[in-house]
Design a protein around this motif. Structure first.
Motif, PDB file in Angstrom:
ATOM      1  N   MET A   1       0.840  -1.188   0.000  1.00 17.04           N
ATOM      2  CA  MET A   1       0.000   0.000   0.000  1.00 17.04           C
ATOM      3  C   MET A   1       0.882   1.248   0.000  1.00 17.04           C
ATOM      4  SD  MET A   1      -3.099   0.897   2.620  1.00 17.04           S
ATOM      5  CE  MET A   1      -2.255   1.822   3.887  1.00 17.04           C
TER       6      MET A   1
ATOM      7  N   GLU B   1      -4.721   8.653   0.243  1.00 20.22           N
ATOM      8  CA  GLU B   1      -3.679   7.999  -0.546  1.00 20.22           C
ATOM      9  C   GLU B   1      -3.207   8.954  -1.633  1.00 20.22           C
ATOM     10  OE1 GLU B   1      -4.657   4.147  -1.968  1.00 20.22           O
ATOM     11  OE2 GLU B   1      -5.364   3.480  -0.010  1.00 20.22           O
TER      12      GLU B   1
ATOM     13  N   TYR C   1     -11.644  11.917  -2.432  1.00 22.44           N
ATOM     14  CA  TYR C   1     -10.587  10.972  -2.084  1.00 22.44           C
ATOM     15  C   TYR C   1     -11.016  10.148  -0.877  1.00 22.44           C
ATOM     16  CZ  TYR C   1      -7.939  14.316  -4.869  1.00 22.44           C
ATOM     17  OH  TYR C   1      -7.520  15.142  -5.882  1.00 22.44           O
TER      18      TYR C   1
ATOM     19  N   ASP D   1       2.281   4.946   0.730  1.00 22.27           N
ATOM     20  CA  ASP D   1       2.269   5.760   1.951  1.00 22.27           C
ATOM     21  C   ASP D   1       1.125   6.756   1.897  1.00 22.27           C
ATOM     22  OD1 ASP D   1       4.463   4.520   2.951  1.00 22.27           O
ATOM     23  OD2 ASP D   1       5.880   6.017   2.220  1.00 22.27           O
ATOM     24  N   LEU D   2       0.472   6.914   3.029  1.00 18.27           N
ATOM     25  CA  LEU D   2      -0.625   7.876   3.083  1.00 18.27           C
ATOM     26  C   LEU D   2      -0.073   9.295   3.178  1.00 18.27           C
ATOM     27  CD1 LEU D   2      -2.981   6.021   5.578  1.00 18.27           C
ATOM     28  CD2 LEU D   2      -3.286   6.253   3.105  1.00 18.27           C
TER      29      LEU D   2
END
Ligand code: FES
Length: 105
Positions: free
Chosen positions: A1, A102, A90, A3-4
């Motif tokens: 995933m 994200e 988003y 990185d936020l």
């Protein structure tokens, strides 16, 4: 995933309010707090050069300050003329008290 991207502290956005955030590599963003539920969209109205954070949050809609068009904060869909093009929204995650999204694909 991926990185936020941390946008702001959740507490920076009062209930029923919006908050402008600038994040690297992203267009100007608006963070909304709908009674503890957080949403993020692009901040620029799709009808003209106006920031939605300068407008008004009413229920789960935001009204543009320029011509009074409206969008659903939840979906980005236009809900009142003259807005006809959706605003980008988003998916939001709350992490350690921060509103995060994200990175754009
Ligand atoms: S610029 Fe937003 S409704 Fe016209």
């Amino acid at each position: 995933m991926a990185d936020l991207i941390k946008l702001c502290k959740a507490e920076d956005v009062a209930p029923g309010q919006s908050f402008q955030v600038d994040a690297d590599g992203m267009p100007a963003l608006a963070v909304y707090n709908l009674e503890g539920e957080y949403f993020v969209s692009n901040n620029m109205c799709t009808h003209g050069m106006a920031w939605l954070t300068d407008g008004y949050v009413e229920g789960d809609e935001v009204e543009c300050p320029f011509h009074g068009g409206r969008f659903s904060i939840r979906t980005g869909e236009p809900t009142a003329f003259p807005c006809v093009v959706p605003i980008q929204t988003y998916p939001v995650s709350l992490v350690d008290g921060f509103v995060c999204i994200e990175p754009a694909a």
